[in-house]
Design an enzyme around this catalytic site. Structure first.
Site, short mmCIF file in Angstrom:
data_model
loop_
_atom_site.label_atom_id
_atom_site.label_comp_id
_atom_site.label_asym_id
_atom_site.label_seq_id
_atom_site.Cartn_x
_atom_site.Cartn_y
_atom_site.Cartn_z
N SER A 1 0.82 -1.22 0.00
CA SER A 1 0.00 0.00 0.00
C SER A 1 0.85 1.27 0.00
CB SER A 1 -0.94 0.01 1.22
OG SER A 1 -0.20 0.14 2.40
N LYS B 1 1.23 4.12 6.97
CA LYS B 1 0.53 5.03 6.06
C LYS B 1 1.04 6.45 6.27
CE LYS B 1 -2.59 2.09 4.38
NZ LYS B 1 -1.80 0.93 4.89
#
Lengths: 200, 200
Positions: free
Chosen positions: B122, B159
């Site tokens: 991701s 993230k």
DNA sequence: ACAAATACTATACATTTGTATAGTATATAT
DNA sequence: ATATATACTATACAAATGTATAGTATTTGT
């Protein structure tokens, strides 16, 4: 002071023992390792190593040996990081060295090597970005598909290497860039990329 | 697994002994250091430290103790690398620790921290790939746009962090993925990503 | 309240261990 | 050439050492 062959072998054994097991061997374990039938044979070598300053000993203490030089020197390696590499001048010319980084051998099992600061984003799809430091192991035969540092046209670049009947193909990992083909003589492979370090 | 006060004191003593003398203490030396009148008192603490994974032991061997983790010193730091982080259990529960890596303080100026093995891609556009180890500094207030390790819905993820009037936004760096929004109470920021290590 | 784990004492024992004494043989340096 | 260091064998011994058995008291978790 210089060591004899037998003394060097014993020192290497003790070093390896400490590195692998975390504690030094006994006199008898050294003797057994070399097939000596008397503990004194081993002890005399150890005595010499202590006398010559290679080992420290707590006398009368079991496994009371320690290295005179810290093992940290053996377990970690200081690598020069170069910014630009140009043909002609040696890779590790002092004016090219930006800094030295210390990496543990545990993490990157090298005997020698160097770091190269990455310029450009030609390898971005391989997760190698501008400013990253790639750890390079020189002098190993790279296999098909390895990421390498190659010297072409007076400049060092990081690319994925393929070889097709005498032609060297350097493949960037970037959607907008295409593989480049070179005659083997025009490319010098400086080493294989074995690691990457990034600071945020 | 957590250590009791007495076990921690014994571990610290053994650590210091190895650091200062270069070889581990005997069971009786540990007992003497703490004033125990029976060697068994020390042995039981050592047994616990071995059982809990802090020490390794060669049984029946004098001074047969070694550290499960590499030694830290002034210039380098030993960081645990965790594979999966789940809510509830402490981050650094021994069963989560995959390995220890030694990083030089010079490279990553930390006092404490941990490594996290990255799962998934991701963050691929930020050059963070599956299998990479991110170096995490816990307990610092992350600023807008920092890459962080966040605990959401019982799972740790890497993230990029943004905060908009009380809402926490975790932004992946992947063309097919969209930012996720959470109430501040539903997210725990475990730390800021300050480095990355990759082995090829 | 009760079981389990923790934290210790006291004593014992077979091994392990560093060191010592008494040698032999070979290589090295002055 | 000759003393010195190196490289080993054989045997011995007191001390150190890991481990074991049999306890007591306290803390911790349920």
């Amino acid at each position: 002071m210089k060591l004899t062959k037998a003394q060097k072998r014993v020192l290497d054994f003790i070093l390896q023992h400490i590195r692998e097991r975390g504690y030094p061997p006994t006199v008898r374990e050294v003797a057994r390792a070399f097939g000596y039938r008397s503990p004194l044979s081993a002890k005399q070598h150890i005595d010499a190593l202590v006398r010559k300053g290679y080992l420290r000993r707590a006398s009368g203490v079991s496994r009371g040996l320690s290295l005179a030089m810290p093992l940290s020197n053996a377990s970690s390696l200081s690598l020069p990081v170069v910014g630009t590499i140009r043909a002609g001048s040696p890779i590790l010319a002092t004016e090219n060295i930006e800094e030295y980084i210390t990496v543990s051998r545990e993490l990157f099992p090298l005997e020698e090597g160097f770091g190269l600061r990455v310029v450009g984003d030609s390898m971005k799809d391989a997760g190698i970005l501008e400013g990253d430091i790639v750890i390079v192991r020189p002098g190993v035969e790279p296999t098909q598909g390895d990421i390498v540092v190659a010297l072409v046209e007076d400049e060092a670049t990081v690319k994925r290497l393929f070889i097709e009947d005498g032609t060297v193909i350097l493949k960037p990992e970037h959607p907008d860039m295409r593989p480049m083909r070179f005659k083997a003589a025009d490319v010098k492979i400086l080493g294989k990329v074995v690691g990457l370090i990034r600071r945020f």
